[in-house]
Scaffold this motif. Structure first.
Motif, PDB file in Angstrom:
ATOM      1  N   ARG A  23     -24.882 -17.431 -35.357  1.00 28.74           N
ATOM      2  CA  ARG A  23     -24.955 -16.055 -34.867  1.00 28.74           C
ATOM      3  C   ARG A  23     -26.309 -15.407 -35.096  1.00 28.74           C
ATOM      4  O   ARG A  23     -26.958 -15.622 -36.106  1.00 28.74           O
ATOM      5  CB  ARG A  23     -23.887 -15.195 -35.567  1.00 28.74           C
ATOM      6  CG  ARG A  23     -23.638 -13.856 -34.845  1.00 28.74           C
ATOM      7  CD  ARG A  23     -23.298 -12.745 -35.805  1.00 28.74           C
ATOM      8  NE  ARG A  23     -24.411 -12.426 -36.675  1.00 28.74           N
ATOM      9  CZ  ARG A  23     -25.455 -11.650 -36.325  1.00 28.74           C
ATOM     10  NH1 ARG A  23     -25.516 -11.090 -35.131  1.00 28.74           N
ATOM     11  NH2 ARG A  23     -26.434 -11.439 -37.177  1.00 28.74           N
ATOM     12  N   ARG A  24     -26.752 -14.661 -34.131  1.00 24.13           N
ATOM     13  CA  ARG A  24     -27.965 -13.873 -34.241  1.00 24.13           C
ATOM     14  C   ARG A  24     -27.856 -12.702 -33.279  1.00 24.13           C
ATOM     15  O   ARG A  24     -27.028 -12.739 -32.355  1.00 24.13           O
ATOM     16  CB  ARG A  24     -29.191 -14.724 -33.928  1.00 24.13           C
ATOM     17  CG  ARG A  24     -29.069 -15.457 -32.616  1.00 24.13           C
ATOM     18  CD  ARG A  24     -30.187 -16.441 -32.382  1.00 24.13           C
ATOM     19  NE  ARG A  24     -30.087 -17.640 -33.207  1.00 24.13           N
ATOM     20  CZ  ARG A  24     -30.990 -18.621 -33.184  1.00 24.13           C
ATOM     21  NH1 ARG A  24     -32.042 -18.525 -32.409  1.00 24.13           N
ATOM     22  NH2 ARG A  24     -30.834 -19.690 -33.918  1.00 24.13           N
ATOM     23  N   SER A  25     -28.651 -11.688 -33.475  1.00 26.22           N
ATOM     24  CA  SER A  25     -28.594 -10.551 -32.554  1.00 26.22           C
ATOM     25  C   SER A  25     -29.159 -10.956 -31.204  1.00 26.22           C
ATOM     26  O   SER A  25     -30.210 -11.598 -31.126  1.00 26.22           O
ATOM     27  CB  SER A  25     -29.396  -9.370 -33.118  1.00 26.22           C
ATOM     28  OG  SER A  25     -28.715  -8.811 -34.213  1.00 26.22           O
ATOM     29  N   ARG A  27     -30.187  -9.322 -27.487  1.00 32.60           N
ATOM     30  CA  ARG A  27     -30.461  -8.014 -26.869  1.00 32.60           C
ATOM     31  C   ARG A  27     -30.703  -8.096 -25.361  1.00 32.60           C
ATOM     32  O   ARG A  27     -31.001  -7.091 -24.728  1.00 32.60           O
ATOM     33  CB  ARG A  27     -31.650  -7.359 -27.583  1.00 32.60           C
ATOM     34  CG  ARG A  27     -31.386  -7.115 -29.072  1.00 32.60           C
ATOM     35  CD  ARG A  27     -32.608  -6.524 -29.791  1.00 32.60           C
ATOM     36  NE  ARG A  27     -32.347  -6.263 -31.200  1.00 32.60           N
ATOM     37  CZ  ARG A  27     -32.505  -7.164 -32.197  1.00 32.60           C
ATOM     38  NH1 ARG A  27     -32.922  -8.380 -31.901  1.00 32.60           N
ATOM     39  NH2 ARG A  27     -32.241  -6.847 -33.452  1.00 32.60           N
ATOM     40  N   GLN A  79     -32.367   2.772 -26.802  1.00 30.13           N
ATOM     41  CA  GLN A  79     -32.252   1.315 -27.016  1.00 30.13           C
ATOM     42  C   GLN A  79     -31.777   0.648 -25.720  1.00 30.13           C
ATOM     43  O   GLN A  79     -30.730   1.005 -25.157  1.00 30.13           O
ATOM     44  CB  GLN A  79     -31.320   1.006 -28.184  1.00 30.13           C
ATOM     45  CG  GLN A  79     -31.900   1.482 -29.513  1.00 30.13           C
ATOM     46  CD  GLN A  79     -31.459   0.628 -30.693  1.00 30.13           C
ATOM     47  OE1 GLN A  79     -31.703  -0.575 -30.740  1.00 30.13           O
ATOM     48  NE2 GLN A  79     -30.805   1.265 -31.643  1.00 30.13           N
ATOM     49  N   GLN A  81     -30.832  -2.462 -24.974  1.00 32.47           N
ATOM     50  CA  GLN A  81     -29.739  -3.433 -24.894  1.00 32.47           C
ATOM     51  C   GLN A  81     -28.445  -2.784 -24.388  1.00 32.47           C
ATOM     52  O   GLN A  81     -27.603  -3.446 -23.803  1.00 32.47           O
ATOM     53  CB  GLN A  81     -29.502  -4.176 -26.223  1.00 32.47           C
ATOM     54  CG  GLN A  81     -29.279  -3.339 -27.452  1.00 32.47           C
ATOM     55  CD  GLN A  81     -30.580  -3.031 -28.178  1.00 32.47           C
ATOM     56  OE1 GLN A  81     -31.540  -2.619 -27.553  1.00 32.47           O
ATOM     57  NE2 GLN A  81     -30.592  -3.213 -29.482  1.00 32.47           N
ATOM     58  N   LEU A 146     -16.194  -4.875 -38.536  1.00 33.45           N
ATOM     59  CA  LEU A 146     -17.450  -5.112 -37.809  1.00 33.45           C
ATOM     60  C   LEU A 146     -17.912  -6.555 -38.022  1.00 33.45           C
ATOM     61  O   LEU A 146     -18.295  -7.242 -37.070  1.00 33.45           O
ATOM     62  CB  LEU A 146     -18.529  -4.123 -38.276  1.00 33.45           C
ATOM     63  CG  LEU A 146     -19.937  -4.370 -37.725  1.00 33.45           C
ATOM     64  CD1 LEU A 146     -19.957  -4.253 -36.198  1.00 33.45           C
ATOM     65  CD2 LEU A 146     -20.944  -3.396 -38.348  1.00 33.45           C
ATOM     66  N   PRO A 162     -25.559  -5.491 -32.844  1.00 36.47           N
ATOM     67  CA  PRO A 162     -25.052  -4.343 -33.605  1.00 36.47           C
ATOM     68  C   PRO A 162     -26.173  -3.324 -33.776  1.00 36.47           C
ATOM     69  O   PRO A 162     -27.331  -3.716 -33.920  1.00 36.47           O
ATOM     70  CB  PRO A 162     -24.662  -4.958 -34.957  1.00 36.47           C
ATOM     71  CG  PRO A 162     -25.515  -6.177 -35.095  1.00 36.47           C
ATOM     72  CD  PRO A 162     -25.777  -6.674 -33.692  1.00 36.47           C
ATOM     73  N   MET A 163     -25.829  -2.043 -33.746  1.00 41.44           N
ATOM     74  CA  MET A 163     -26.852  -0.985 -33.854  1.00 41.44           C
ATOM     75  C   MET A 163     -26.407   0.165 -34.741  1.00 41.44           C
ATOM     76  O   MET A 163     -25.281   0.645 -34.631  1.00 41.44           O
ATOM     77  CB  MET A 163     -27.142  -0.394 -32.469  1.00 41.44           C
ATOM     78  CG  MET A 163     -27.998  -1.244 -31.577  1.00 41.44           C
ATOM     79  SD  MET A 163     -27.903  -0.623 -29.887  1.00 41.44           S
ATOM     80  CE  MET A 163     -26.436  -1.446 -29.316  1.00 41.44           C
ATOM     81  N   LEU A 164     -27.347   0.590 -35.583  1.00 41.34           N
ATOM     82  CA  LEU A 164     -27.173   1.841 -36.328  1.00 41.34           C
ATOM     83  C   LEU A 164     -28.201   2.873 -35.881  1.00 41.34           C
ATOM     84  O   LEU A 164     -28.181   4.003 -36.362  1.00 41.34           O
ATOM     85  CB  LEU A 164     -27.332   1.591 -37.828  1.00 41.34           C
ATOM     86  CG  LEU A 164     -26.048   1.411 -38.637  1.00 41.34           C
ATOM     87  CD1 LEU A 164     -26.373   1.213 -40.109  1.00 41.34           C
ATOM     88  CD2 LEU A 164     -25.106   2.591 -38.455  1.00 41.34           C
ATOM     89  N   GLY A 165     -29.080   2.453 -35.005  1.00 44.19           N
ATOM     90  CA  GLY A 165     -30.107   3.366 -34.513  1.00 44.19           C
ATOM     91  C   GLY A 165     -29.566   4.231 -33.396  1.00 44.19           C
ATOM     92  O   GLY A 165     -29.743   3.926 -32.204  1.00 44.19           O
ATOM     93  N   ARG A 201     -33.114 -15.306 -43.616  1.00 43.29           N
ATOM     94  CA  ARG A 201     -32.386 -14.633 -44.689  1.00 43.29           C
ATOM     95  C   ARG A 201     -33.051 -14.877 -46.027  1.00 43.29           C
ATOM     96  O   ARG A 201     -33.762 -15.876 -46.202  1.00 43.29           O
ATOM     97  CB  ARG A 201     -30.932 -15.148 -44.774  1.00 43.29           C
ATOM     98  CG  ARG A 201     -30.053 -14.799 -43.581  1.00 43.29           C
ATOM     99  CD  ARG A 201     -29.817 -13.304 -43.455  1.00 43.29           C
ATOM    100  NE  ARG A 201     -28.856 -12.983 -42.407  1.00 43.29           N
ATOM    101  CZ  ARG A 201     -29.158 -12.768 -41.118  1.00 43.29           C
ATOM    102  NH1 ARG A 201     -30.418 -12.847 -40.700  1.00 43.29           N
ATOM    103  NH2 ARG A 201     -28.212 -12.480 -40.242  1.00 43.29           N
TER     104      ARG A 201
END
Ligand SMILES: Cc1cc2nc3c(=O)[nH]c(=O)nc-3n(C[C@H](O)[C@H](O)[C@H](O)COP(=O)(O)O)c2cc1C
Length: 211
Positions: A23-25, A27, A79, A81, A146, A162-165, A201
């Motif tokens: 898994r990776r982000s 966009r 954003q 994405q 999540l 996933p986004m918190l921005g 990581r």
């Protein structure tokens, strides 16, 4: 019944481990939409996440229409994405609603008096708390779902970002969500259109100790 299987006889299933490694982000996405039934199944499985008292405070709004995507992106500092993905999941956490629904959340196999005791003790735990503390606690629980969601999406072949921005108050206003709820994350989702960055990581051995 699985309870009768001795631990050493359990069959190893490394599907989750492989999804975690992979898994990776993501966009950028292919233009194809994910069928609604697939998204519903993904969110049902994310809801298999455990939570304290089985409270399950997570709720989801799936944003797909171009107009809403534009507005959601604007509330997320533009954003891109969100515009590129066929869908963005707005995950929110609603402890007030979860408290109301505690009688449904409590396990039906418990004797009736134990069910009521569980509901009472859970509600008592939060009675003295401020709405802010209560909802913050709910965000901690929602973040478990999540994590499930991101891994499950990977296992099903979807890419997620996933986004918190974002500005939570703007997102809540856009979707007409109540003032007290929290938004732990937005998650854009689609069929992957890029590789993403290779995972990077901190070395596990610098984070783990055995005593
Ligand atoms: C809760 C959360 C919020 C994040 N917020 C953003 C964001 O607003 N925008 C973004 O591009 N990436 C965001 N990310 C992605 C992280 O930067 C990314 O997960 C991290 O760098 C690890 O990379 P990976 O996801 O490719 O493994 C967020 C990730 C998480 C889990």
């Amino acid at each position: 019944m699985s309870a009768s299987i001795r631990p050493q006889e359990r069959k190893a299933n490394d599907g989750i481990a492989r999804a975690a490694e992979r898994r990776r982000s993501i966009r950028n996405y292919a233009s194809a939409a994910i069928p609604e039934a697939e998204l519903r199944d993904l969110l049902r499985l994310a809801g298999r996440a455990p939570s304290a008292y089985n409270v399950q405070p997570w709720r989801f709004v799936v944003v797909q229409t171009p107009e809403l995507k534009q507005k959601l992106s604007a509330a997320a500092y533009g954003q891109q994405q969100i515009l590129r993905a066929p869908a963005t999941i707005v995950m929110y956490s609603d402890m007030l609603n979860a408290l109301e629904r505690m009688p449904e959340s409590v396990h039906p196999d418990l004797p009736a008096d134990k069910q009521q005791a569980a509901v009472d003790s859970f509600r008592a735990m939060f009675a003295a708390q401020s709405s802010e503390d209560r909802e913050n606690w709910g965000v901690g629980q929602s973040n478990i779902a999540l994590g499930y969601l991101l891994l499950l999406a990977e296992a099903k072949g979807f890419g997620t970002s996933p986004m918190l921005g974002f500005e939570p108050e703007k997102v809540k206003e856009l979707l007409g969500l109540p003032a007290h709820v929290r938004v732990p994350a937005l998650i854009s989702i689609g069929y992957p259109g890029e590789e993403g960055f290779r995972p990077h990581r901190l070395p596990s051995e610098t984070l783990v100790e055995f005593r």
